[in-house]
Design a protein around this motif. Sequence first.
Motif, mmCIF file in Angstrom:
data_model
loop_
_atom_site.group_PDB
_atom_site.id
_atom_site.type_symbol
_atom_site.label_atom_id
_atom_site.label_comp_id
_atom_site.label_asym_id
_atom_site.label_seq_id
_atom_site.Cartn_x
_atom_site.Cartn_y
_atom_site.Cartn_z
ATOM 1 N N ARG A 82 69.755 40.296 42.527
ATOM 2 C CA ARG A 82 71.035 39.690 42.481
ATOM 3 C C ARG A 82 72.013 40.633 42.933
ATOM 4 O O ARG A 82 73.108 40.639 43.879
ATOM 5 N N VAL A 83 71.992 41.902 42.325
ATOM 6 C CA VAL A 83 72.893 42.950 42.555
ATOM 7 C C VAL A 83 72.626 43.634 43.865
ATOM 8 O O VAL A 83 73.530 43.928 44.636
ATOM 9 N N VAL A 237 74.861 52.218 45.858
ATOM 10 C CA VAL A 237 75.373 53.175 44.603
ATOM 11 C C VAL A 237 75.439 51.807 43.431
ATOM 12 O O VAL A 237 76.113 51.022 43.518
ATOM 13 N N LEU A 238 74.502 52.053 42.681
ATOM 14 C CA LEU A 238 74.423 51.215 41.238
ATOM 15 C C LEU A 238 74.967 52.008 40.039
ATOM 16 O O LEU A 238 74.458 53.075 39.773
ATOM 17 N N VAL A 251 74.120 46.189 35.240
ATOM 18 C CA VAL A 251 74.088 46.893 36.486
ATOM 19 C C VAL A 251 75.165 46.411 37.504
ATOM 20 O O VAL A 251 75.007 45.035 37.710
ATOM 21 N N ARG A 252 76.193 47.160 37.909
ATOM 22 C CA ARG A 252 77.102 46.880 38.963
ATOM 23 C C ARG A 252 76.889 47.488 40.290
ATOM 24 O O ARG A 252 76.355 48.777 40.276
ATOM 25 N N PHE A 258 74.000 46.412 52.069
ATOM 26 C CA PHE A 258 73.209 45.464 52.631
ATOM 27 C C PHE A 258 73.362 44.117 52.077
ATOM 28 O O PHE A 258 72.747 43.266 51.993
ATOM 29 N N GLY A 259 74.585 43.953 51.079
ATOM 30 C CA GLY A 259 74.947 42.716 50.460
ATOM 31 C C GLY A 259 76.355 42.989 49.738
ATOM 32 O O GLY A 259 76.785 44.011 49.987
ATOM 33 N N PRO A 260 76.427 42.009 48.766
ATOM 34 C CA PRO A 260 77.787 42.146 48.085
ATOM 35 C C PRO A 260 77.958 43.262 47.096
ATOM 36 O O PRO A 260 76.783 43.946 46.571
ATOM 37 N N SER A 261 78.976 43.850 46.937
ATOM 38 C CA SER A 261 79.417 45.067 46.179
ATOM 39 C C SER A 261 80.055 44.618 44.850
ATOM 40 O O SER A 261 80.604 45.352 44.216
ATOM 41 N N ASP A 262 80.056 43.460 44.376
ATOM 42 C CA ASP A 262 80.771 42.854 43.242
ATOM 43 C C ASP A 262 79.974 42.036 42.478
ATOM 44 O O ASP A 262 80.468 41.320 41.758
#
Length: 466
Positions: A82-83, A237-238, A251-252, A258-262
Motif C-alpha cells: 500500500r505504501v 524513502v520510508l 511505515v510512512r 513510483f506511487g503516492p507519497s502520503d
Amino acid sequence: MAKSATQTKGKPAYACSECGWTSARWIGRCGECQAWGTVAEVGAPKAARITAGPVTSPAMPIAKVSAIEAESRPTGIGELDRVLGGGVVPGAVILLAGEPGVGKSTLLLEVAAQSARGGQRTLYVSGEESAAQVRLRAGRTDALVDDLYLAAETDLGAVVGQVDAVEPSFLVIDSVQTMAHPEADGAPGGVTQVREVTGALVRLAKERHIAVVLVGHVTKDGAIAGPRMLEHLVDVVLAFDGDRHSGFRMVRATKNRFGPSDEVGCFDMVDTGIVEVTDPTGLFVSEHAEPVAGTCVTVMMEGRRPLLAEVQALVGPSAAPQPRRTTSGLESSRVAMVLAVLGNRAGLKLTDQEVYVATVGGVKIAEPVADLSVAIAVASSVMDKPIHPGLVAIGEVGLAGEVRRVGGLEKRLAEAARLGFTKAIIPADVPNRSREAKPMDIQKKYGLRTFAAPDLRSALSAAGLA
C-alpha cells in the motif's frame, strides 16, 4: 600581491558555496552555515572537455520505451505494498529509516522471506549482526526459505562479490551506515562513505535491475543520518516509527517515484515477529461496558487512511497555585489553547482544575481535527456526564470559539459509519461549492445523523453537555 597561507604551503583553499566560509582543508559540513556538501575547492582546475563516448542504449521516442521492466512486484505484505504503490519496482532503491529497536531488521527479514517464497532469489546482507544471529531471528519469525540467501559483510566489494555469486533479484542491505567503500575516505557511516556506498548501490541496482532496500539510521532529532544527498539518490524513502512502549508501528512514505507519497502502512510487533494490521482503528478506541465521562472519539487521517482515535480527559480540583496540565499523544500547545477557549467562549472555568488529556493506544494526533473531541471530553469530565457512545466529533476549534472545517470530511464520516457510529458533530463551515459533501448529503448517504456546529457552545449542546 601577497599570497595566502594556504597558497604558500601549496595547499588549495576551500570555500562554502552558500555563505563563502573558507577552510584550509575539505570538510563535509560548512562550519558557518552548517550546510552539508557545499564546501568545494576554490580555483580548482576546470575539468577537461568531455568527448563523446559509447552510449548504453540509443535514445528513442518515450512512447516506444517498454514499461514492462518497471512494473511493480507485490512483496507479499499488503500494508507495505500500500505504501509502495503496489509493490517493489525492479531496479528501484528504497531507503527505510527508523530509530534503533523499532523493528527495521525484523520487517525487512519478513519482506525478504516473502520475496523468496514468491520465487525471487533474495540476498540479505547484514553489516550489524553475524549470520548466526540473523539465522536465529529468522527461525523465530518463520523466515527460513530456500531462495533466501544470507551474508554478513561490511565491505562493499565483498557485497558486490556476493551479488555476482547469488545473482539475486531482491537485495537487502542492513545497514548502509555499516558499509565501507574501498576507494572512499573516512570511516563507515561518515558523509563521504555513505554517499559513495549509496551511489555505487544505485548504479548496481539500475544496471542489473535488482530491487535494493537500504536500512538507514536516524539522528537524535529524527532525521536520516548522513548527507541530504542520500535521500535524493534513492527512489523511495520510508520512515518506520512507533512507540517503544507499544507494539504498533507505522511505515510512512516521504518520497516515492513510483506511487503516492502520503500513504501509511500499519504493523504490530509480536513475539513471532511483525504482522500487518489491515484495520488498526480498534487499537485506538477502548471498549467500555458502560458510557464513561471524559471520553470522545474523533477521526484522524494518516496519509489517505482515516483512523478513529479516542481522546480521554480527566479533570479534578487542584491545591497547587498552578494546576497541572498533562497531555499524552496530543500537542500540549493545542490542548492549552482549547482549554482557554473553553473558559472564555464556553464559560467552563478551569483555572483551579488539574487537566489530564491523553489518547488511547499511544497514537499521536498532530492535526487540529482533534480540537473538538478534546473540548467535548474535557467538558464531559468537568460535568461528570458521559456523552452518547455512538457520537464522533470532528472539527478544529478557533480562538473565537468557532468550529472550523477540516479536509476529507466525507471520508472520515464514512469510516465512522462503517464502524457503527450513529451521530457526528461536524463544522457548519462547509462551503456550497466545495467538493466536500454537505451534512444533509452525508446523512442520506451513510445513515449517520450529523449536527453542523457553528461554534463550540453549539457543539457542546449537541453532545448533551449544555
